[in-house]
Design a protein around this motif. Structure first.
Motif, PDB file in Angstrom:
ATOM      1  N   UNK A 185       0.840  -1.158  -0.019  1.00 24.47           N
ATOM      2  CA  UNK A 185      -0.026  -0.379  -0.030  1.00 24.47           C
ATOM      3  C   UNK A 185       0.861   1.430   0.059  1.00 24.47           C
ATOM      4  N   UNK A 186       1.881   1.202   0.685  1.00 24.34           N
ATOM      5  CA  UNK A 186       2.844   2.467   0.754  1.00 24.34           C
ATOM      6  C   UNK A 186       3.431   2.475  -0.593  1.00 24.34           C
ATOM      7  N   UNK A 187       3.726   1.377  -1.352  1.00 24.90           N
ATOM      8  CA  UNK A 187       4.293   1.483  -2.679  1.00 24.90           C
ATOM      9  C   UNK A 187       3.314   2.314  -3.601  1.00 24.90           C
ATOM     10  N   UNK A 188       2.084   1.796  -3.511  1.00 23.51           N
ATOM     11  CA  UNK A 188       0.924   2.350  -4.393  1.00 23.51           C
ATOM     12  C   UNK A 188       0.861   3.526  -4.100  1.00 23.51           C
ATOM     13  N   UNK A 189       0.681   4.237  -2.909  1.00 22.81           N
ATOM     14  CA  UNK A 189       0.643   5.467  -2.595  1.00 22.81           C
ATOM     15  C   UNK A 189       1.732   6.357  -3.081  1.00 22.81           C
ATOM     16  N   UNK A 224      -0.429   5.237   6.696  1.00 25.42           N
ATOM     17  CA  UNK A 224      -0.007   4.867   5.359  1.00 25.42           C
ATOM     18  C   UNK A 224      -0.287   5.858   4.340  1.00 25.42           C
ATOM     19  N   UNK A 225      -1.344   6.697   4.708  1.00 26.85           N
ATOM     20  CA  UNK A 225      -1.662   7.754   3.631  1.00 26.85           C
ATOM     21  C   UNK A 225      -0.633   8.925   3.841  1.00 26.85           C
ATOM     22  N   UNK A 226      -0.378   9.362   4.825  1.00 26.34           N
ATOM     23  CA  UNK A 226       0.700  10.311   5.515  1.00 26.34           C
ATOM     24  C   UNK A 226       2.275   9.767   4.614  1.00 26.34           C
ATOM     25  N   UNK A 227       2.693   8.745   5.391  1.00 24.91           N
ATOM     26  CA  UNK A 227       3.847   8.070   5.146  1.00 24.91           C
ATOM     27  C   UNK A 227       4.278   7.847   3.322  1.00 24.91           C
ATOM     28  N   UNK A 228       3.045   7.413   2.958  1.00 21.10           N
ATOM     29  CA  UNK A 228       3.047   7.173   1.305  1.00 21.10           C
ATOM     30  C   UNK A 228       3.340   8.379   0.654  1.00 21.10           C
ATOM     31  N   UNK A 229       2.801   9.248   0.925  1.00 19.92           N
ATOM     32  CA  UNK A 229       2.756  10.724   0.298  1.00 19.92           C
ATOM     33  C   UNK A 229       4.176  11.179   0.425  1.00 19.92           C
ATOM     34  N   UNK A 230       4.579  11.252   1.803  1.00 21.30           N
ATOM     35  CA  UNK A 230       5.907  11.621   2.159  1.00 21.30           C
ATOM     36  C   UNK A 230       7.087  11.107   1.356  1.00 21.30           C
ATOM     37  N   UNK A 231       6.868   9.603   1.071  1.00 20.10           N
ATOM     38  CA  UNK A 231       7.954   8.773   0.404  1.00 20.10           C
ATOM     39  C   UNK A 231       7.780   9.147  -1.268  1.00 20.10           C
ATOM     40  N   UNK A 232       6.649   9.615  -1.380  1.00 19.24           N
ATOM     41  CA  UNK A 232       6.668   9.961  -2.977  1.00 19.24           C
ATOM     42  C   UNK A 232       7.200  11.356  -3.367  1.00 19.24           C
TER      43      UNK A 232
END
Length: 260
Positions: free
Chosen positions: A8-12, A100-108
């Protein structure tokens, strides 16, 4: 709260990465290249014997400032854009936690900034080579990595500010944090000269609150081929990662308490 999963992190993060690139952020590298090339020409007319070092200073400062603009303007609007378009409702209706939403945004966005920093560093090396200027490639590459780490911290700060305020205010607060972070070490020096215990304690408290971004900034010494020792580099990188994680944790806590 659902546990963090890599898929999920990868997708976001991938969606943020692709969407940010579609907004023509890479044009920043073209502006950087043109601006640096012009700066080198102008510096050649006004500096004698130090053009290479000044050009390196300008180039590394440009990488940092262009990265700051992307981190502040894009990062400050990442959450509010989803809220304004109401796409946040669709995202959170899926089996995705707000962490996951926050961390995914940050990683992207951090991945985009890493690519931009790498490209601008490459452009700097190419222009320096074309002008037959000597430059310490190794220390400058290490410095660029720490600039990317600094920008990842600022991205986390932008997400934190964006979790409870508007995009514009989040952007302004992020820019202010950048300058305060580079000034924070001076607070300790000033506090030692203050006679008032209250003022001294206040300055020391502010130093603890604001990130010490000078620990991630080696531009002034890297142009001369000098870097801190390896243990100090590792300690500073650890400091940056811990501070980034703390900001993301606070952003997640605030964002999880918002209703949409």
């Amino acid at each position: 709260m659902l546990p963090l999963t890599l898929s999920r992190l990868w997708t976001i993060s991938r969606n943020v990465f692709n969407e940010t690139l579609r907004e023509r952020v890479l044009y920043v590298t073209a502006v950087f290249a043109i601006g640096l090339a012009l700066a080198i020409v102008i510096l050649g007319q006004v500096s004698a014997g130090t053009q290479d070092k000044i050009s390196l200073d300008v180039g590394m400062a440009g990488i940092s400032l262009f990265g700051l603009l992307i981190a502040a303007f894009v990062g400050g609007g990442l959450l509010n854009k989803e809220i304004e378009k109401r796409t946040i409702l669709v995202m959170l209706a899926k089996p995705i936690s707000r962490a996951e939403f926050i961390v995914g945004k940050h990683l992207g966005l951090s991945a985009v900034l890493l690519v931009l920093v790498a490209l601008m560093t490459l452009i700097l090396f190419i222009l320096m080579s074309l002008n037959q200027f000597a430059y310490p490639a190794g220390p400058l590459m290490v410095t660029s990595f720490y600039i990317a780490l600094q920008l990842a911290l600022l991205t986390a700060a932008a997400l934190l500010f964006g979790s409870f305020t508007s995009s514009l205010i989040a952007t302004l607060l992020t820019v202010a944090l950048y300058f305060m972070g580079h000034f924070s070490q001076n607070l300790v020096i000033l506090s030692q000269k203050m006679e008032s215990d209250t003022v001294r304690q206040l300055m020391q408290f502010l130093y603890l609150i604001f990130p010490d971004l000078s620990r991630l900034d080696f531009k002034n010494t890297a142009v001369y081929g000098m870097l801190p020792s390896v243990p100090e580099l590792v300690a500073n990188a650890f400091y940056g990662v811990v501070y980034t994680v703390a900001l993301l944790a606070i952003a997640t806590w605030i964002f999880s308490r918002r209703n949409f």
